[in-house]
Design an enzyme around this catalytic site. Structure first.
Site, short mmCIF file in Angstrom:
data_model
loop_
_atom_site.label_atom_id
_atom_site.label_comp_id
_atom_site.label_asym_id
_atom_site.label_seq_id
_atom_site.Cartn_x
_atom_site.Cartn_y
_atom_site.Cartn_z
N ALA A 109 6.32 -8.04 19.81
CA ALA A 109 6.52 -7.14 19.64
C ALA A 109 6.31 -7.06 18.19
CB ALA A 109 7.62 -5.98 20.31
N GLN A 110 6.08 -8.42 17.59
CA GLN A 110 6.32 -8.76 15.76
C GLN A 110 4.25 -8.53 16.05
OE1 GLN A 110 8.38 -9.78 14.51
NE2 GLN A 110 10.21 -10.37 15.62
N ASP A 166 19.63 -8.35 20.62
CA ASP A 166 18.18 -7.64 20.36
C ASP A 166 17.47 -6.53 20.83
OD1 ASP A 166 15.51 -7.98 19.33
OD2 ASP A 166 14.76 -8.88 21.26
#
Length: 400
Positions: free
Chosen positions: A153-154, A287
């Site tokens: 998801a970066q 996270d």
């Protein structure tokens, strides 16, 4: 209640640093733990010593506050919002899950956006923290120095190779509050940055990485001492190439993060990993992103739409985008999934992260002289109350 109050909590199962007391007490004074021990030692402290005495309900357990080394946000706020209000929101929300300290975690974004987030977070850490909130122990820089092939998801467009000159600028902008950096050491410039991190006492963590087993071993020699969210966005375990996961299993100098929600890593693999890594090296993290504590719906992470439903946070194409995991749930899950003891769960959620951050002298266990970061669990292992540095930070309705 201010942090100068003297509080006695008694008649509970106390998970102290060196032993567990089936029926014990803990004495809080001036924001610190003044004493902890079995009930028969309570006679050493006169009644006049306390301004408040609480007899805890039957089945209560007292444990050290959780320390989350990897959390992006909660309750609608995110580190990348780059404002004091967001930092305050996160810090004041986390005690409801038993988290008493954490690292504010970034995500891959433009250099300008990261500079702003680091500056705001650093100033907040240095000047604006408040008793009664979870303490921000520093910043976890997750991205942009990662492998584009393991982005997850970066956001791909902002990923760059490790850049020592840029990182030195970020240290200054953050007021020297960066404590952990997730890096793909196989990328150009990776080893140089890892060596610099070690020199500066900053934790270098392999994550979002396609490094081989040999590559991770070389990175450990250079200074890597940590693994970011085991299994997720890293070279996996293969019988002819053990990869990052194999290195996490076999390199005893590595502390290893795990998102114990049963989604990022299924329970069976949590158990396999626990048996290999053990409570000596495993660290529970969330996270979590801004949707933690909030209803299902559409949210945002790193400028991307995230859809939250049934405990999962997903990008539009179905990629996991952080979590909505609470650390008290992770604590219960690790016991359920592995059969580990309460003492081992405490080690993974409090002691290990404190040791890794080099703050075990004041956090991570219940011992006289340490910060009174204390969580009271009820008989169902749910958080009923949380104290942050001696101040009552959370009290579940009906548990007074």
């Amino acid at each position: 209640m201010d942090n100068s109050s003297t509080i006695l909590l008694k008649n509970a199962e106390i998970y102290a640093e060196d032993q567990t007391f089936d029926k014990g007490f803990i004495f809080i004074k001036d924001g610190k733990i003044a004493a902890v021990g079995p009930m028969d030692k309570l006679v050493d402290f006169p009644q006049s010593a306390y301004s408040l005495v609480e007899v805890l309900p039957e089945g209560s357990k007292v444990i050290p506050g959780f320390i989350d080394l990897h959390i992006h946000g909660a309750n609608g706020a995110d580190t990348m919002d780059s404002c004091d209000e967001a930092m305050k929101n996160i810090a004041s929300s986390l005690p409801q899950e038993g988290t008493t300290s954490f690292l504010a975690t970034t995500i891959t974004q433009s250099i300008e956006s990261l500079s702003k987030a680091l500056n705001v977070s650093g100033n907040y850490i240095r000047e604006k923290q408040q008793y009664g909130d979870a303490e921000v122990l520093g910043i976890h820089l997750e991205g942009p120095f990662i492998n584009p092939g393991k982005a997850g998801a970066q956001p791909l467009e902002h990923i760059i190779d490790p850049d020592l000159h840029l990182f030195k600028k970020w240290i200054e902008e953050s007021r020297n509050t960066i404590r952990l950096v997730t890096i793909a050491p196989e990328q150009p410039g990776g080893e140089e940055l890892v060596r610099f991190l070690k020199e500066k006492g900053i934790i270098a963590s392999v994550g979002h990485s396609d490094a081989t087993f040999k590559g991770v071993r070389e990175a450990v020699d250079a200074g890597v001492s940590h693994v970011t969210h085991l299994f997720n966005q890293m070279r996996g375990l293969h019988h002819r190439e053990p990869g990052v996961v194999g290195a996490a299993y076999l390199q005893e100098g590595l502390k290893v993060e795990l998102i114990c929600d049963g989604i990022h890593v299924i329970p069976e693999m949590v158990k396999v990993s626990y048996r290999q890594i053990t409570s000596d090296r495993m660290i529970l993290i969330s996270d979590a992103m801004r949707a933690k504590f909030l209803p299902d719906g559409e949210y945002e992470l790193g400028g991307q739409k995230v859809f939250v439903a049934d405990g999962k946070a997903l990008l539009e194409e179905g990629t996991l985008a952080g979590s909505v995991l609470t650390l008290d749930a992770a604590f219960r899950n690790i016991i359920k999934f592995t059969g580990c003891s309460m003492e081992d769960a405490v080690k993974m959620s409090a002691e290990n992260p404190a040791r890794q951050l080099d703050v075990f002298d004041r956090k991570g266990s219940l011992k006289a002289g340490k910060d009174a970061d204390i969580v009271i669990l009820d008989s169902d292992m749910a958080v009923s109350r949380t104290y942050c540095r001696g101040r009552l930070a959370f009290c579940r309705e009906g548990s007074e």
